[in-house]
Design an enzyme around this catalytic site. Structure first.
Site, PDB file in Angstrom:
ATOM      1  N   ARG A  83       0.839  -1.211   0.000  1.00  0.00           N
ATOM      2  CA  ARG A  83       0.000   0.000   0.000  1.00  0.00           C
ATOM      3  C   ARG A  83       0.870   1.255   0.000  1.00  0.00           C
ATOM      4  NH1 ARG A  83      -4.540   0.400   4.504  1.00  0.00           N
ATOM      5  NH2 ARG A  83      -2.751   0.937   5.785  1.00  0.00           N
ATOM      6  N   LYS A 185      -2.707   6.620   0.981  1.00  0.00           N
ATOM      7  CA  LYS A 185      -2.590   7.057   2.380  1.00  0.00           C
ATOM      8  C   LYS A 185      -1.660   8.270   2.407  1.00  0.00           C
ATOM      9  CE  LYS A 185      -2.309   4.908   6.935  1.00  0.00           C
ATOM     10  NZ  LYS A 185      -3.572   5.380   7.494  1.00  0.00           N
ATOM     11  N   GLU A 221     -16.264   5.979   3.991  1.00  0.00           N
ATOM     12  CA  GLU A 221     -15.362   5.723   5.121  1.00  0.00           C
ATOM     13  C   GLU A 221     -16.018   6.177   6.419  1.00  0.00           C
ATOM     14  OE1 GLU A 221     -11.968   4.689   5.131  1.00  0.00           O
ATOM     15  OE2 GLU A 221     -11.110   5.322   3.230  1.00  0.00           O
TER      16      GLU A 221
END
Ligand SMILES: Cc1ncc(COP(=O)(O)O)c(C=O)c1O
Length: 341
Positions: A83, A185, A221
């Site tokens: 990620r 992220k 989210e």
């Protein structure tokens, strides 16, 4: 343990604490250097670094756990490495080889072994890897140099007195744009979430739920965690969207739901006007593993799932199974735990 530290493990929350050593590697002229452990917890970088002005940076979060035998293990660090590299690609930063990422995690944990909380406290050692654009640069372009670092901090279990449901409200701001950086992220996503988070807390909620930025009809989210719902007929349902951060906890729960609990799993739209389809709901991520959702406030009305005070049976089972694997009490699927010691 090599050294003694005077930490009251039962009082740990989620706050910064300076541990002994951290890992740093620099990228210059097309390659990463060998990297090393350093004592200094301060960074000296150019005032013109792209990380400071243009948000060219990304980060990760994972934990090291002490098992009943006193060993230490990481949970799926390869997934965090992958990620991190997807985030790096999105903001034009150099990728970190997966093996180097995992070895750096291991080095940091071993060097700070005495900060890994004892088994049975529910506490763990949180690792924060990051990549930042550094070096002198003024225009909006990728940095000439990059820094990769990992520091670690002992953290307490999210729920001290056991898991308890909390309520959320719907945000009237977006955390990510359609086709933007929601799946990476990167720090900018979090800067943009500070205000809606504060507004939700001021209204008495734990945090806010972000809807899809295109139509504002579907759940994306839950604060900085992914959403899941459990249907009456035993399905684990979680939203699918290109602007959600792919949670490693969520994909782990999907696997456990299907293979350990016998549920069927669906990744699809979760409409905010169809919350009735869920008998339980939760938010999932590394910090809390699962935060049971008591209710969600939609247009001034609180929609309650299982209960505002009790944790639903499927949520509880999923939580216990995943935490059991992380702390080495339950055998996990192949490759999920990575032994440090
Ligand atoms: C926005 C957001 N969504 C979801 C998650 C949960 O991801 P993970 O389970 O990999 O911790 C996080 C935490 O990393 C996050 O910041």
């Amino acid at each position: 343990m090599s050294k003694n530290v005077s930490i009251d493990w039962s009082k740990l929350g989620f706050g910064y604490y300076k541990t002994d050593l951290r890992y740093v590697s620099m990228w210059k002229d097309g390659q990463w250097d060998d990297g090393k452990l350093v004592e200094d917890n301060m960074i000296s970088i150019s005032e013109a670094s792209t990380a400071l002005h243009y948000g060219q940076q990304c980060f990760e979060g994972l934990k090291a756990y002490r098992t009943p035998s006193g060993d230490i293990q990481l949970f799926r660090p390869d997934e965090n490495a992958k990620r991190l590299n997807r985030s790096c690609r999105r903001v034009l930063m150099p990728e970190m080889p997966i093996e180097k990422f995992i070895n750096a995690c291991v080095d940091v944990v071993k060097a700070n072994e005495h900060f890994v909380p004892p088994y049975g406290t529910g506490a763990s050692l949180y690792l924060r890897p990051y990549v930042i654009g550094v070096g002198h640069n003024l225009g909006v372009r990728p940095a000439p140099e990059f820094m990769f670092g990992i520091f670690c901090v002992p953290v307490g279990p999210y729920f001290k007195g056991g898991m308890a449901p909390v309520n959320f409200t719907i945000a009237d701001m977006d955390r990510a744009a359609p086709y933007g950086t929601g799946a990476a992220k990167v720090g900018g996503n979090y800067a943009g979430s500070l205000l809606p988070h504060r507004e939700a807390v001021n209204k008495g909620f734990a945090d806010c739920i972000y809807l899809d930025p295109m139509t504002h009809t579907k759940i994306e989210e839950v604060g900085a965690a992914n959403f899941f719902g459990i249907t009456a007929d035993g399905k684990f349902v979680t939203p699918k969207s290109p602007s959600i951060l792919p949670s490693i906890t969520k994909y782990s729960l999907m696997h456990l739901a299907e293979n350990y609990l016998g549920l069927s799993v669906e990744e699809r739209d979760c409409r905010v006007d169809a919350l009735d389809e869920f008998v339980e709901a939760g938010a999932c991520g590394t910090a809390a593993v699962i935060t049971p959702i008591g209710g969600i406030e939609v247009n001034g009305k609180l929609h309650v799932f299982h209960s505002e005070t009790e944790v639903g049976p499927v949520t509880k089972k999923l939580y216990e199974t995943l935490v059991g694997i992380q702390f080495g009490e339950i055998e996990g699927p192949d490759g999920w735990v990575y032994k440090v010691k």
